[in-house]
Design a protein around this motif. Structure first.
Motif, PDB file in Angstrom:
ATOM      1  N   TRP A  22       0.729  -1.190  -0.058  1.00  0.00           N
ATOM      2  CA  TRP A  22      -0.111   0.278  -0.053  1.00  0.00           C
ATOM      3  C   TRP A  22       0.882   1.188  -0.047  1.00  0.00           C
ATOM      4  CZ3 TRP A  22      -4.827   0.987  -1.599  1.00  0.00           C
ATOM      5  CH2 TRP A  22      -5.585  -0.086  -1.235  1.00  0.00           C
ATOM      6  N   TRP A  25       2.239   1.669  -3.279  1.00  0.00           N
ATOM      7  CA  TRP A  25       0.852   2.051  -4.304  1.00  0.00           C
ATOM      8  C   TRP A  25       0.541   4.315  -3.963  1.00  0.00           C
ATOM      9  CZ3 TRP A  25      -1.367   0.917  -8.676  1.00  0.00           C
ATOM     10  CH2 TRP A  25      -3.042   1.525  -8.668  1.00  0.00           C
ATOM     11  N   LEU A  26       0.959   4.207  -2.662  1.00  0.00           N
ATOM     12  CA  LEU A  26       0.772   5.915  -2.343  1.00  0.00           C
ATOM     13  C   LEU A  26       2.102   6.545  -2.458  1.00  0.00           C
ATOM     14  CD1 LEU A  26      -2.141   5.587   0.619  1.00  0.00           C
ATOM     15  CD2 LEU A  26      -2.664   5.625  -1.276  1.00  0.00           C
ATOM     16  N   LEU A  51      -4.516   4.776   6.009  1.00  0.00           N
ATOM     17  CA  LEU A  51      -4.494   5.185   4.357  1.00  0.00           C
ATOM     18  C   LEU A  51      -5.385   6.334   4.201  1.00  0.00           C
ATOM     19  CD1 LEU A  51      -5.620   1.339   2.720  1.00  0.00           C
ATOM     20  CD2 LEU A  51      -3.225   2.626   2.932  1.00  0.00           C
ATOM     21  N   ARG A  55      -4.649   9.850   2.380  1.00  0.00           N
ATOM     22  CA  ARG A  55      -5.856  10.312   1.067  1.00  0.00           C
ATOM     23  C   ARG A  55      -6.680  10.567   2.081  1.00  0.00           C
ATOM     24  NH1 ARG A  55      -1.372  10.938  -0.402  1.00  0.00           N
ATOM     25  NH2 ARG A  55       0.036   9.276  -2.420  1.00  0.00           N
ATOM     26  N   MET A  58      -9.753   8.898   0.403  1.00  0.00           N
ATOM     27  CA  MET A  58      -9.801   7.687  -0.431  1.00  0.00           C
ATOM     28  C   MET A  58     -11.122   6.625  -0.302  1.00  0.00           C
ATOM     29  SD  MET A  58      -6.955   4.499   0.280  1.00  0.00           S
ATOM     30  CE  MET A  58      -5.380   4.537  -0.854  1.00  0.00           C
ATOM     31  N   ALA A  63      -9.867   1.085  -3.966  1.00  0.00           N
ATOM     32  CA  ALA A  63      -8.228   1.175  -4.684  1.00  0.00           C
ATOM     33  C   ALA A  63      -7.794   0.315  -4.852  1.00  0.00           C
ATOM     34  CB  ALA A  63      -7.655   2.139  -3.617  1.00  0.00           C
ATOM     35  N   ARG A  67      -5.657  -1.708  -7.832  1.00  0.00           N
ATOM     36  CA  ARG A  67      -4.152  -1.989  -8.204  1.00  0.00           C
ATOM     37  C   ARG A  67      -4.557  -3.753  -8.467  1.00  0.00           C
ATOM     38  NH1 ARG A  67      -2.384  -2.480  -1.483  1.00  0.00           N
ATOM     39  NH2 ARG A  67      -0.834  -3.957  -3.314  1.00  0.00           N
TER      40      ARG A  67
END
Length: 238
Positions: A22, A25-26, A51, A55, A58, A63, A67
């Motif tokens: 994660w 990804w961020l 998370l 964001r 989010m 999300a 992914r």
């Protein structure tokens, strides 16, 4: 004890890869997200709130799908298992105990876990059942597949609100595992101490507990009314 049911995340499987993926990804350092997860745990919030700190708008499920579409979905292999998993589960089955792995997770997580060929009689996730802990429906489904009466079933997990309290409310015996952020942070909370029938530091301790008739977390198990009162202060921990 006839059946032992084990949670998945931070009971059998380390969450290192999960949070690192994660963070990648961020586009933030893993230690940043890790610190935010720890803060959420200490506040009794959902770990995924970390998370949303990064964001705020989010949608975590959306999300996750993004992914997967980008080829960066879930991955799980032998290195993600805690070292005591195979020895403990193998010994339990050898002792004639039915072993069930059941916890919150995606359909894909269930497929990956079954692909590891764990020494378990059943491996299932919440998304496969359409019910997520701590929903009582999850534990109702669990009672159907346990193959034993609730009082002869032991649920093992690290999370007070998702594992310990709802399993106890369903009439099952419970073992709180001091593992992972939730397991360590909340281990000595009075509600956890008084509700858990057993408190353990490793899954290999389960072999000795399987034939135990009395809990080791206290001199006598509290009644259901007492348990409901004692865990009131932790109802919001998720």
């Amino acid at each position: 004890m006839e059946t032992i049911v084990l949670d998945i995340g931070e009971t059998l499987v380390r969450d290192d890869r999960h949070w690192a993926s994660w963070a990648d990804w961020l586009g933030v350092p893993p230690h940043t997200l890790g610190a935010l997860v720890g803060a959420a745990v200490a506040q009794g919030r959902e770990a995924t709130d970390a998370l949303r700190v990064l964001r705020p708008d989010m949608d975590v499920e959306e999300a996750y799908r993004a992914r997967v579409a980008a080829g960066r979905g879930e991955h799980l292999d032998e290195s993600d298992l805690y070292q005591d998993v195979r020895p403990a589960l193998g010994e339990l089955r050898a002792a004639g105990i039915r072993v069930v792995v059941a916890g919150n997770g995606t359909v894909r997580a269930g497929e990956l876990l079954r692909g590891l060929d764990l020494p378990a009689d059943l491996v299932v996730t919440s998304d496969e059942w359409g019910a997520r802990k701590p929903d009582p429906e999850f534990f109702a489904r669990l009672a159907e597949v346990a193959g034993a009466a609730p009082e002869s079933t032991l649920y093992v997990g690290d999370h007070p609100a998702e594992d310990l309290f709802p399993a106890a409310a369903a009439g099952m015996r419970t073992a709180h595992l001091r593992r992972g952020p939730y397991g360590h942070w909340w281990a000595e909370h009075p509600d956890v101490v008084e509700t858990a029938d057993f408190r353990i530091d490793a899954l290999t301790e389960l072999v000795g507990l399987a034939g135990s008739a009395a809990p080791d977390a206290q001199d006598a198990s509290p009644g259901e009314e007492d348990k409901a009162v004692r865990r009131g202060g932790l109802r919001s921990v998720r």
